[in-house]
Design an enzyme around this catalytic site. Structure first.
Site, short mmCIF file in Angstrom:
data_model
loop_
_atom_site.label_atom_id
_atom_site.label_comp_id
_atom_site.label_asym_id
_atom_site.label_seq_id
_atom_site.Cartn_x
_atom_site.Cartn_y
_atom_site.Cartn_z
N LYS A 81 9.55 -9.00 -5.20
CA LYS A 81 10.39 -8.01 -4.53
C LYS A 81 9.96 -7.79 -3.08
O LYS A 81 10.75 -7.26 -2.28
CB LYS A 81 10.39 -6.68 -5.30
CG LYS A 81 9.10 -5.90 -5.26
CD LYS A 81 9.21 -4.62 -6.08
CE LYS A 81 7.92 -3.81 -6.08
NZ LYS A 81 7.59 -3.25 -4.77
N ASP A 82 8.72 -8.18 -2.73
CA ASP A 82 8.23 -8.04 -1.36
C ASP A 82 8.52 -9.27 -0.49
O ASP A 82 8.24 -9.26 0.71
CB ASP A 82 6.72 -7.78 -1.35
CG ASP A 82 6.36 -6.44 -1.95
OD1 ASP A 82 7.22 -5.55 -1.99
OD2 ASP A 82 5.20 -6.29 -2.38
N ARG A 129 15.81 2.60 -1.26
CA ARG A 129 16.58 2.40 -2.50
C ARG A 129 16.32 3.54 -3.48
O ARG A 129 17.25 4.10 -4.07
CB ARG A 129 16.19 1.06 -3.13
CG ARG A 129 16.76 0.83 -4.53
CD ARG A 129 16.14 -0.41 -5.17
NE ARG A 129 14.69 -0.31 -5.32
CZ ARG A 129 14.08 0.30 -6.34
NH1 ARG A 129 14.80 0.88 -7.28
NH2 ARG A 129 12.76 0.34 -6.41
N ARG A 130 15.06 3.89 -3.65
CA ARG A 130 14.73 4.99 -4.56
C ARG A 130 15.22 6.32 -4.01
O ARG A 130 15.72 7.17 -4.76
CB ARG A 130 13.22 5.02 -4.81
CG ARG A 130 12.72 3.85 -5.66
CD ARG A 130 11.20 3.75 -5.67
NE ARG A 130 10.74 2.67 -6.54
CZ ARG A 130 9.57 2.07 -6.43
NH1 ARG A 130 8.71 2.43 -5.48
NH2 ARG A 130 9.23 1.09 -7.27
N ARG A 147 3.18 6.25 1.12
CA ARG A 147 2.71 4.87 1.25
C ARG A 147 1.33 4.75 0.62
O ARG A 147 0.72 5.72 0.23
CB ARG A 147 2.62 4.47 2.74
CG ARG A 147 3.94 4.33 3.48
CD ARG A 147 4.70 3.05 3.19
NE ARG A 147 3.83 1.87 3.21
CZ ARG A 147 3.41 1.25 4.33
NH1 ARG A 147 3.75 1.70 5.51
NH2 ARG A 147 2.65 0.16 4.24
N ARG A 153 -1.45 6.53 -4.26
CA ARG A 153 -0.25 7.35 -4.50
C ARG A 153 -0.47 8.31 -5.66
O ARG A 153 -0.07 9.48 -5.60
CB ARG A 153 0.95 6.44 -4.76
CG ARG A 153 1.29 5.54 -3.58
CD ARG A 153 2.55 4.74 -3.84
NE ARG A 153 2.66 3.63 -2.89
CZ ARG A 153 3.79 2.97 -2.63
NH1 ARG A 153 4.89 3.30 -3.27
NH2 ARG A 153 3.82 1.99 -1.77
N CYS A 240 14.11 -3.88 3.47
CA CYS A 240 13.66 -2.52 3.19
C CYS A 240 14.33 -1.53 4.14
O CYS A 240 14.15 -0.33 4.00
CB CYS A 240 12.15 -2.42 3.29
SG CYS A 240 11.51 -2.68 4.93
#
Length: 303
Positions: A81-82, A129-130, A147, A153, A240
């Site tokens: 996904k990155d 997106r979130r 981040r 986190r 992103c």
């Protein structure tokens, strides 16, 4: 080939993923010596700004690609996904491993779900997106940037800086932290990032011996699905900088793809879906992207 050097980021999750690939390679190729080459990337070092503000997720790859070009590493392991939708010239992805859990995770010390959060609750995520999907469900939430690696986190959540955070299920599970997942955020109500949960191995495209070693790890069903998702994102010029979500699944002899584009500012979203034969997955991604644009997704895309 007797030795393979894997470039990797230094975060605990990146190291876990690289060790996972190394173990799989040793199992498939007895006698092969595999070593990790941990490197720091700009994406890991700059934590006071969002990825969108500093150049995108490609910042997690650049130093690893430079190491491969310089002959200091033979391949690199990434969360797919990155990986940008279009690779830098001279590189390829010969291996996409079997996908782990694709869903997002709702994580909170006080609430069992998004619906259970009190009005105005502070939710941490830097993913546009979130943010778009959170605002679509709960416009009242106070959504704040977050981040850092997974443990960082979680520590900020536990310190009371946030009432909840959203992470990837796969990352928590890989680090032995599945117990922190209060709720899975899953399709069709909630869509993940394209290729979320999949690990990819990148190498130079002029290295046939390395390609051959890595190809033994490739999982064809996962590749078919994530290539459909990435094709949709590519057709939308997603990154992103844009809240794009996609999830594809195999059902018999068809691939079904669901896509979403939204606004991180006000939670407006558009959705579209379609299906095709596995051999037409690139076209399927383009078709769903076209439907999203027909429904007004262009209003949320730059340019």
């Amino acid at each position: 080939m007797e030795r393979l050097r894997i470039a990797t980021r230094k975060s605990p999750l990146a190291l876990w993923q690289s060790e996972h690939v190394a173990d799989a390679l040793r199992a498939r190729h007895p006698g092969l010596e595999v070593e990790l080459v941990p490197l720091s990337t700009r994406g890991d070092e700059i934590l006071d700004r969002s990825l969108a503000a500093i150049g995108g997720k490609g910042l997690f790859l650049k130093e690893l690609e430079i190491a491969m070009q310089a002959g200091e590493a033979d391949c690199a392991v990434h969360s797919l996904k990155d990986v940008p939708m279009t690779l830098e010239p001279g590189f390829a992805l010969p291996a996409i491993l079997a996908r782990a859990d694709h869903a997002d995770a709702f994580v909170s010390d006080t609430s069992a779900s998004i619906d259970a959060l009190p009005e105005g609750a502070r939710v941490g995520t830097s993913s546009l997106r979130r943010q778009a999907q959170l605002r679509a469900l709960r416009p009242d939430l106070d959504i704040r940037d977050l981040r850092g690696n997974v443990n960082t986190r979680l520590a900020k959540l536990d310190a009371g800086d946030y009432d909840a955070i959203v992470l990837a299920c796969a990352g928590l599970q890989r680090l032995g932290l599945a117990s922190r997942i209060r709720a899975r955020l899953d399709a069709p109500d909630w869509l993940p990032a394209p290729a979320q949960g999949a690990i990819a191995v990148e190498c130079r495209d002029d290295a046939p011996a390395i390609h051959a070693l890595l190809a033994a790890l490739d999982d064809a069903p996962t590749r078919r699905c994530v290539e459909a998702e990435r094709a949709m994102n590519r057709a939308l010029h997603g990154s992103c900088h844009v809240p794009v979500a996609a999830y594809a699944r195999l059902d018999g002899d068809r691939i079904w793809l669901e896509g979403l584009v939204g606004s991180a500012q006000d939670g407006r979203t558009v959705r579209a879906s379609g299906d095709a034969a596995p051999g037409e997955r690139e076209a399927l991604g383009g078709m769903v992207a076209a439907r999203l644009l027909e429904l007004g997704a262009g209003a949320f895309l730059p340019g």
